[in-house]
Design an enzyme around this catalytic site. Structure first.
Site, PDB file in Angstrom:
ATOM      1  N   GLY A 245       0.837  -1.199   0.000  1.00 58.44           N
ATOM      2  CA  GLY A 245       0.000   0.000   0.000  1.00 58.44           C
ATOM      3  C   GLY A 245       0.870   1.245   0.000  1.00 58.44           C
ATOM      4  O   GLY A 245       1.993   1.224   0.512  1.00 58.44           O
TER       5      GLY A 245
ATOM      6  N   GLN B 240       3.064   9.896   1.242  1.00 58.13           N
ATOM      7  CA  GLN B 240       4.389   9.286   1.404  1.00 58.13           C
ATOM      8  C   GLN B 240       5.372   9.688   0.308  1.00 58.13           C
ATOM      9  O   GLN B 240       6.573   9.539   0.479  1.00 58.13           O
ATOM     10  CB  GLN B 240       4.268   7.755   1.443  1.00 58.13           C
ATOM     11  CG  GLN B 240       3.539   7.245   2.674  1.00 58.13           C
ATOM     12  CD  GLN B 240       3.369   5.748   2.617  1.00 58.13           C
ATOM     13  OE1 GLN B 240       2.414   5.243   2.051  1.00 58.13           O
ATOM     14  NE2 GLN B 240       4.313   5.009   3.174  1.00 58.13           N
TER      15      GLN B 240
ATOM     16  N   CYS C 275       5.567  -0.331   7.257  1.00 60.02           N
ATOM     17  CA  CYS C 275       5.258   0.825   6.432  1.00 60.02           C
ATOM     18  C   CYS C 275       6.499   1.205   5.637  1.00 60.02           C
ATOM     19  O   CYS C 275       7.603   1.210   6.187  1.00 60.02           O
ATOM     20  CB  CYS C 275       4.841   1.986   7.340  1.00 60.02           C
ATOM     21  SG  CYS C 275       4.453   3.493   6.452  1.00 60.02           S
ATOM     22  N   LEU C 276       6.316   1.534   4.358  1.00 60.85           N
ATOM     23  CA  LEU C 276       7.464   1.918   3.531  1.00 60.85           C
ATOM     24  C   LEU C 276       8.126   3.195   4.058  1.00 60.85           C
ATOM     25  O   LEU C 276       9.301   3.436   3.780  1.00 60.85           O
ATOM     26  CB  LEU C 276       7.025   2.112   2.075  1.00 60.85           C
ATOM     27  CG  LEU C 276       6.530   0.839   1.366  1.00 60.85           C
ATOM     28  CD1 LEU C 276       6.028   1.169  -0.030  1.00 60.85           C
ATOM     29  CD2 LEU C 276       7.642  -0.210   1.299  1.00 60.85           C
TER      30      LEU C 276
ATOM     31  N   HIS D  34      -4.725   1.973   7.565  1.00 56.09           N
ATOM     32  CA  HIS D  34      -3.329   2.417   7.634  1.00 56.09           C
ATOM     33  C   HIS D  34      -3.081   3.526   6.592  1.00 56.09           C
ATOM     34  O   HIS D  34      -2.481   4.556   6.898  1.00 56.09           O
ATOM     35  CB  HIS D  34      -2.426   1.198   7.382  1.00 56.09           C
ATOM     36  CG  HIS D  34      -0.957   1.481   7.319  1.00 56.09           C
ATOM     37  ND1 HIS D  34      -0.045   0.907   8.182  1.00 56.09           N
ATOM     38  CD2 HIS D  34      -0.230   2.262   6.475  1.00 56.09           C
ATOM     39  CE1 HIS D  34       1.175   1.343   7.873  1.00 56.09           C
ATOM     40  NE2 HIS D  34       1.093   2.159   6.845  1.00 56.09           N
ATOM     41  N   GLU D  35      -3.581   3.310   5.365  1.00 57.47           N
ATOM     42  CA  GLU D  35      -3.351   4.293   4.296  1.00 57.47           C
ATOM     43  C   GLU D  35      -4.172   5.562   4.526  1.00 57.47           C
ATOM     44  O   GLU D  35      -3.685   6.664   4.250  1.00 57.47           O
ATOM     45  CB  GLU D  35      -3.661   3.679   2.926  1.00 57.47           C
ATOM     46  CG  GLU D  35      -2.845   2.439   2.544  1.00 57.47           C
ATOM     47  CD  GLU D  35      -1.341   2.611   2.696  1.00 57.47           C
ATOM     48  OE1 GLU D  35      -0.839   3.735   2.555  1.00 57.47           O
ATOM     49  OE2 GLU D  35      -0.662   1.602   2.980  1.00 57.47           O
TER      50      GLU D  35
ATOM     51  N   HIS E 228      -2.365   7.826   6.778  1.00 60.55           N
ATOM     52  CA  HIS E 228      -1.329   8.624   6.101  1.00 60.55           C
ATOM     53  C   HIS E 228      -1.909   9.939   5.568  1.00 60.55           C
ATOM     54  O   HIS E 228      -1.288  10.992   5.673  1.00 60.55           O
ATOM     55  CB  HIS E 228      -0.729   7.857   4.916  1.00 60.55           C
ATOM     56  CG  HIS E 228       0.352   6.887   5.282  1.00 60.55           C
ATOM     57  ND1 HIS E 228       1.504   7.272   5.935  1.00 60.55           N
ATOM     58  CD2 HIS E 228       0.473   5.556   5.066  1.00 60.55           C
ATOM     59  CE1 HIS E 228       2.282   6.209   6.107  1.00 60.55           C
ATOM     60  NE2 HIS E 228       1.683   5.155   5.598  1.00 60.55           N
TER      61      HIS E 228
HETATM   62 NI    NI Z   1       2.416   3.206   5.584  1.00 62.66          NI
END
Ligand code: NI
Length: 170
Positions: free
Chosen positions: A46, A51, A92-93, A134-135, A138
């Site tokens: 995701g 991000q 998470c990236l 989660h997204e 962000h």
């Molecule tokens: Ni994330």
């Protein structure tokens, strides 16, 4: 298509609250393509526009299993359909190398637009429900580490800052 740079915690830009997309046009579709490319390249499931330092309400998800197709979420809104919380390990990236258990409701209803600007609605459970939340976090300038204790979060912060410094000097 182009790879975009992924911001990493504790970068303050990750705290920006994203704005709604007013029109789903070619600029947005290029953004969506770039986000998929960036996410696959980083081996994530995701990615939120936040991000990559684009502060619009755009998310891509691909759980890369047989049941779920790649998902584009523009202006997503979700409601929780259960009061029960489920624990799942999240990563998470933007917080590389860190995996921690987070509690969230495991059944949600999502409303969003796709890359053609068409509205859709889905119900999600399990990993997909977690990923959607989660997204969406962000887009509100929140990270999964915000769900952890202050102590844990500050340890993760020091670890990542140290990691960065090592990368810079090596
Ligand atoms: Ni994330």
């Amino acid at each position: 298509m182009a790879l975009r740079k992924i911001l990493e915690f504790p970068d303050a830009r990750l705290r920006t609250v994203a704005k709604a997309v007013e029109m789903v046009d070619d600029t947005i579709r290029v953004l969506v393509d770039d986000m998929f490319e960036t996410m696959y390249h980083a081996q994530g499931i995701g990615l939120a526009a936040t991000q990559i330092d684009v502060h619009l309400r755009v998310v891509v998800i691909d759980l890369q299993d047989d049941q779920n197709k790649p998902l584009v979420m523009i202006n997503p809104e979700f409601e929780t359909l259960t009061s029960e919380l489920d624990e799942m390990q999240e990563g998470c990236l933007s917080v590389p190398g860190v995996y921690e258990v987070v509690k969230r409701p495991d059944h949600v209803r999502l409303k969003a637009l796709n890359q053609n600007g068409e509205a859709y609605e889905i119900e999600a459970e399990g990993l997909l429900a977690v990923c959607i939340q989660h997204e969406c976090d962000h887009l509100a300038g929140k990270l999964f580490v915000d769900h952890l204790s202050t102590l844990k979060r500050s340890r993760i912060k020091s670890k990542l800052i140290k990691q960065k410094r090592l990368e810079a000097t090596s």
